[in-house]
Design a protein around this motif. Structure first.
Motif, short mmCIF file in Angstrom:
data_model
loop_
_atom_site.label_atom_id
_atom_site.label_comp_id
_atom_site.label_asym_id
_atom_site.label_seq_id
_atom_site.Cartn_x
_atom_site.Cartn_y
_atom_site.Cartn_z
N ASN A 34 0.79 -1.24 0.00
CA ASN A 34 0.00 0.00 0.00
C ASN A 34 0.82 1.28 0.00
N VAL A 35 2.07 1.22 0.38
CA VAL A 35 2.94 2.39 0.34
C VAL A 35 4.16 1.99 -0.48
N LEU A 36 4.23 2.58 -1.68
CA LEU A 36 5.24 2.21 -2.66
C LEU A 36 6.11 3.43 -3.00
N PRO A 37 7.30 3.21 -3.55
CA PRO A 37 8.08 4.36 -4.03
C PRO A 37 7.24 5.15 -5.04
N ARG A 76 -5.02 9.80 5.87
CA ARG A 76 -5.15 11.24 6.17
C ARG A 76 -3.85 11.80 6.74
N GLU A 77 -3.18 11.03 7.60
CA GLU A 77 -1.90 11.49 8.17
C GLU A 77 -0.85 11.68 7.08
N LEU A 78 -0.85 10.80 6.08
CA LEU A 78 0.13 10.93 4.99
C LEU A 78 -0.16 12.16 4.14
N ASN A 104 -6.84 1.20 -0.69
CA ASN A 104 -7.80 0.16 -1.06
C ASN A 104 -8.48 -0.49 0.14
N GLY A 105 -8.35 0.13 1.29
CA GLY A 105 -8.98 -0.42 2.49
C GLY A 105 -8.04 -1.28 3.32
N ASN A 106 -6.86 -1.61 2.79
CA ASN A 106 -5.89 -2.41 3.54
C ASN A 106 -4.91 -1.55 4.32
N ILE A 107 -5.09 -0.27 4.26
CA ILE A 107 -4.28 0.67 5.04
C ILE A 107 -5.28 1.54 5.81
#
Length: 112
Positions: A67-70, A94-96, A85-88
């Motif tokens: 879920n968090v990619l380069p 929102r914090e990101l 996609n709901g898995n994060i």
């Protein structure tokens, strides 16, 4: 989070403008004229690029490898692609967004 929620969340922030400098399919949010978030309108699930502190980016990519990619087409040291996609957790999404906004807003040079 869906695209409408992303738009509403970003536009609530101070000095934010919504632009389409790369064409009608790429939504770009700027603060004080500088990009802090990019999002393709054709993505399903929602994916967006957000700026991130390099050390935190590495940690997030390790914790959420799907879920968090380069950052796609971005400087991979300073940008992440976030797949919402709901898995994060929504709170982390929102914090990101907030983190990216603050990084870019804080980089504004003061006029003399």
């Amino acid at each position: 989070m869906d695209i409408e929620q992303l738009q509403q969340y970003c536009l609530r922030k101070e000095d934010v403008e919504e632009t389409f400098p790369f064409g009608p399919d790429t939504l770009v949010y700027k603060v004080n004229g500088k990009v802090f978030l990019l999002c393709g309108l054709e993505n399903n699930p929602l994916r967006f690029n957000a700026k991130c502190d390099p050390d935190r980016a590495v940690e997030l990519r390790e914790e959420y490898p799907d879920n968090v990619l380069p950052g796609w087409h971005m400087n991979k040291k300073h940008w992440n692609t976030v797949v919402a996609n709901g898995n994060i957790p929504s709170k982390l999404v929102r914090e990101l967004i907030d983190h990216s906004y603050e990084l870019v807003k804080g980089n504004r040079k003061k006029k003399t």
